[in-house]
Design an enzyme around this catalytic site. Structure first.
Site, mmCIF file in Angstrom:
data_model
loop_
_atom_site.group_PDB
_atom_site.id
_atom_site.type_symbol
_atom_site.label_atom_id
_atom_site.label_comp_id
_atom_site.label_asym_id
_atom_site.label_seq_id
_atom_site.Cartn_x
_atom_site.Cartn_y
_atom_site.Cartn_z
ATOM 1 N N ARG A 90 4.851 -8.359 -0.633
ATOM 2 C CA ARG A 90 4.723 -7.354 -1.679
ATOM 3 C C ARG A 90 5.511 -6.101 -1.294
ATOM 4 O O ARG A 90 5.362 -5.569 -0.218
ATOM 5 C CB ARG A 90 3.242 -7.001 -1.898
ATOM 6 N N CYS B 103 0.775 -1.252 0.000
ATOM 7 C CA CYS B 103 0.000 0.000 0.000
ATOM 8 C C CYS B 103 0.803 1.298 0.000
ATOM 9 O O CYS B 103 0.509 2.189 -0.785
ATOM 10 C CB CYS B 103 -0.958 0.011 1.179
HETATM 11 P P1 NAI Z 1 -5.215 -8.858 -2.845
HETATM 12 O O1 NAI Z 1 -4.412 -8.891 -4.071
HETATM 13 O O2 NAI Z 1 -4.775 -9.598 -1.634
HETATM 14 O O3 NAI Z 1 -6.698 -9.337 -3.163
HETATM 15 C C1 NAI Z 1 -7.429 -8.872 -4.252
HETATM 16 C C2 NAI Z 1 -8.243 -10.033 -4.813
HETATM 17 O O4 NAI Z 1 -9.138 -9.536 -5.801
HETATM 18 C C3 NAI Z 1 -7.413 -11.103 -5.497
HETATM 19 O O5 NAI Z 1 -7.632 -12.344 -4.851
HETATM 20 C C4 NAI Z 1 -7.918 -11.099 -6.936
HETATM 21 O O6 NAI Z 1 -7.963 -12.403 -7.496
HETATM 22 C C5 NAI Z 1 -9.302 -10.540 -6.782
HETATM 23 N N1 NAI Z 1 -9.857 -9.951 -8.009
HETATM 24 C C6 NAI Z 1 -9.259 -9.049 -8.828
HETATM 25 N N2 NAI Z 1 -10.103 -8.716 -9.825
HETATM 26 C C7 NAI Z 1 -11.234 -9.414 -9.639
HETATM 27 C C8 NAI Z 1 -12.467 -9.496 -10.344
HETATM 28 N N3 NAI Z 1 -12.698 -8.743 -11.428
HETATM 29 N N4 NAI Z 1 -13.416 -10.333 -9.880
HETATM 30 C C9 NAI Z 1 -13.197 -11.079 -8.788
HETATM 31 N N5 NAI Z 1 -12.059 -11.043 -8.073
HETATM 32 C C10 NAI Z 1 -11.081 -10.204 -8.485
HETATM 33 O O7 NAI Z 1 -5.386 -7.294 -2.478
HETATM 34 P P2 NAI Z 1 -5.584 -6.672 -1.030
HETATM 35 O O8 NAI Z 1 -4.297 -6.536 -0.330
HETATM 36 O O9 NAI Z 1 -6.726 -7.344 -0.364
HETATM 37 O O10 NAI Z 1 -6.022 -5.187 -1.412
HETATM 38 C C11 NAI Z 1 -7.293 -4.903 -1.965
HETATM 39 C C12 NAI Z 1 -7.498 -3.402 -1.949
HETATM 40 O O11 NAI Z 1 -7.527 -2.933 -0.599
HETATM 41 C C13 NAI Z 1 -6.404 -2.607 -2.646
HETATM 42 O O12 NAI Z 1 -6.984 -1.510 -3.288
HETATM 43 C C14 NAI Z 1 -5.535 -2.145 -1.502
HETATM 44 O O13 NAI Z 1 -4.873 -0.960 -1.794
HETATM 45 C C15 NAI Z 1 -6.541 -1.933 -0.404
HETATM 46 N N6 NAI Z 1 -6.012 -2.068 0.939
HETATM 47 C C16 NAI Z 1 -5.147 -3.077 1.277
HETATM 48 C C17 NAI Z 1 -4.668 -3.204 2.557
HETATM 49 C C18 NAI Z 1 -3.709 -4.287 2.913
HETATM 50 O O14 NAI Z 1 -3.206 -4.266 4.041
HETATM 51 N N7 NAI Z 1 -3.411 -5.236 2.046
HETATM 52 C C19 NAI Z 1 -5.089 -2.287 3.616
HETATM 53 C C20 NAI Z 1 -6.014 -1.296 3.183
HETATM 54 C C21 NAI Z 1 -6.430 -1.195 1.901
#
Ligand code: NAI
Length: 490
Positions: free
Chosen positions: A362, A292
């Site tokens: 990451r 992030c």
């Molecule tokens: P991640 O990569 O762990 O999970 C995202 C998931 O979305 C993946 O499993 C992917 O297969 C799925 N995906 C993508 N496109 C899709 C679609 N069209 N249909 C169905 N599934 C789909 O990402 P993460 O870390 O959970 O982050 C998600 C969001 O939250 C990002 O925008 C990030 O910036 C934000 N965020 C993340 C935090 C963290 O600590 N990782 C904390 C706060 C916000």
């Protein structure tokens, strides 16, 4: 009537109460947040979907796809009762009252905004799926971190679908997630605040109220902040920019400390006592990582550039520059202190995850430090309590050839084995267990002179020096420099 409110549920009744939540994206955010909602709201059925069917299978198994303290217990408790993981995205969209979009928004690696702007293709594709499969009114909630005005694009796609199906109504809310990996469950159970942004209209306020109601099951009302949509979207970027800035600020100070005999821990302690500054998030280190901070600061910088706010863009870009510089500086320190050559020398790397208590790698600073050392032909023996060998190799291969990774890297399941016959140990993640090892034993098993490079301020210099280590810590000078008078006489 159904077409005039976004507050009916998927079954078509008009309670204004959310009964079915679907979350698209079963990652680090979607999994833990939905587990917490299911745990705290027994009256709500939560379904988490993902296009990655293997990941969904893992969520349905005994071996969850992510490690997060406390997560497994809650998933095992709620799964099959009011928490479900599914690959049937259309069905889950159709049945939901409220849909979280929690897909990844990584930095774009192509085209316009390459290396700066977040890639919104996944968010957009979810919006299109919702438009296609909704069938009725939905509240759509951006949980992914997005640039300001992203809700407008989502809404345009959804509104277009309304033209052909008058049963559809949509409200788009912004509800950014502030959890930190490693403490996600604690953060979710007891958040500093929940932020919800919505449209300033009757329908908008109703949708906001419906989501506030979900969180009210366990979050005190004064901690639930409601704003307009754009403030909410921007606040997430700003919050991460401020957090990253604190790390870059203290890291910039760590370099001054190393050169003068000041100790960055003492400086952070003294400065942090000022209540206006506060004592949290002032740990100097080898630099921040994670999916992030860099991505979101770059997103903010890109936004400023697009708005022609050049000075503001440059100001925030400095946060990233210091972070890269700190990683490079630490690697250079290792090389110079190892008599300017690390070629062929075994170096034990303790920690590969971007922080403790997560298996997430990451943007981990470890990747960058390892790459710099590999460029100098060092032989790396890596140990991390939670990161698999396959994942380390995959990360390292992104910026270094597969051949050199093969030639230069071994991965160990035991810290003692990694350190055996090594010239140096490099601490890159602050895992608690690293301080509990028998360093006398480790020291004896190493090549002498043996060095310890502490990139996470885990160790007391004197203790390690007494054991025999040549000790180098971020933000503190070698013992001879800290002697009174030395600095003044320079
Ligand atoms: P991640 O990569 O762990 O999970 C995202 C998931 O979305 C993946 O499993 C992917 O297969 C799925 N995906 C993508 N496109 C899709 C679609 N069209 N249909 C169905 N599934 C789909 O990402 P993460 O870390 O959970 O982050 C998600 C969001 O939250 C990002 O925008 C990030 O910036 C934000 N965020 C993340 C935090 C963290 O600590 N990782 C904390 C706060 C916000």
């Amino acid at each position: 009537e159904m077409s005039t409110t976004a507050l009916s549920n998927g079954q078509g009744d008009h309670t204004g109460i959310v009964r079915r939540i679907t979350c698209v994206g079963a990652g680090y955010v979607g999994g833990p947040t939905c587990a917490m909602i299911a745990n705290k709201c027994p009256h709500i059925t939560v379904t988490v979907v993902d296009m990655n069917t293997e990941k969904i299978d893992e969520w349905n198994s005994d071996n969850l796809p992510i490690f997060e303290p406390g997560l497994e217990e809650i998933v095992m408790k709620c799964r099959g009762t009011n928490l479900f993981f599914s690959s049937d995205i259309p069905k889950a969209i159709r049945e939901a009252d409220l849909i979280f979009i929690s897909v990844n928004t990584p930095t774009k690696m192509y085209g316009k905004g390459k290396g700066m702007a977040p890639d919104l293709k996944y968010v957009e594709s979810v919006a299109r799926s919702i438009a296609e499969h909704a069938g009725g009114p939905k509240i759509v909630v951006e949980k992914s971190t997005v640039p300001v005005k992203a809700a407008e694009s989502i809404l345009s796609i959804l509104r277009d679908a309304q033209r052909t199906n008058t049963n559809l109504t949509f409200q788009v809310l912004s509800n950014p997630e502030f959890l930190a990996e490693g403490t996600a469950m604690r953060d979710l159970a007891n958040p500093d605040r929940v932020l919800i942004g919505g449209e300033n209209s009757e329908e908008g306020r109703k949708a906001v109220a419906a989501l506030v109601d979900v969180y009210s099951s366990w979050v005190a009302p004064e901690r639930i902040i409601t704003t307009n949509t754009w403030s909410s979207e921007l606040s997430k970027l700003v919050a991460n920019a401020f957090l990253a800035q604190r790390i870059s600020s203290i890291n910039s100070v760590s370099a001054i400390c190393e050169a003068t005999g000041a100790d960055v821990r003492e400086v952070a302690h003294a400065v942090g006592f000022d209540t206006r500054i506060g004592n949290k998030f002032l740990n100097a280190s080898v630099g921040f990582g994670g999916s992030c901070f860099q991505k979101d600061v770059l997103s903010l910088v890109y936004l400023c550039e697009c708005l022609n706010l050049k000075e503001v863009a440059a100001y925030w870009h400095g946060v990233i520059e210091i972070n890269n510089w700190q990683r490079r500086r630490f690697a250079d320190k290792i090389i110079s202190e190892m008599f300017n050559t690390v070629a062929g020398k075994k170096i034990a790397i303790f920690g590969f995850a971007f922080k403790k208590n997560t298996g997430d790698t990451r943007e981990s600073s470890a990747i960058h430090v390892c790459r710099h050392l590999m460029e100098e032909q060092a032989k790396l023996a890596i140990f991390d309590p939670k990161v698999t060998e396959e994942q380390m190799r995959r990360e390292l291969t992104i910026e270094t050839s597969e051949e050199s990774v093969k030639k230069l890297v071994t991965v160990h399941s035991d810290a003692y084995e990694a350190a055996k016959d090594a010239h140096a140990i490099v601490i890159l993640t602050e895992w608690d267990e690293f301080t509990g090892y028998d360093y006398n034993r480790i020291y004896k098993s190493m090549v002498h002179p043996a060095a310890l490079f502490d990139g996470r301020l885990l160790f007391e210099r004197k203790k390690m020096e007494d054991m025999g280590f040549r000790f180098f810590g971020i933000g503190s000078a070698p013992t001879h420099l800290t002697r009174v008078g030395f600095v003044a006489s320079q």
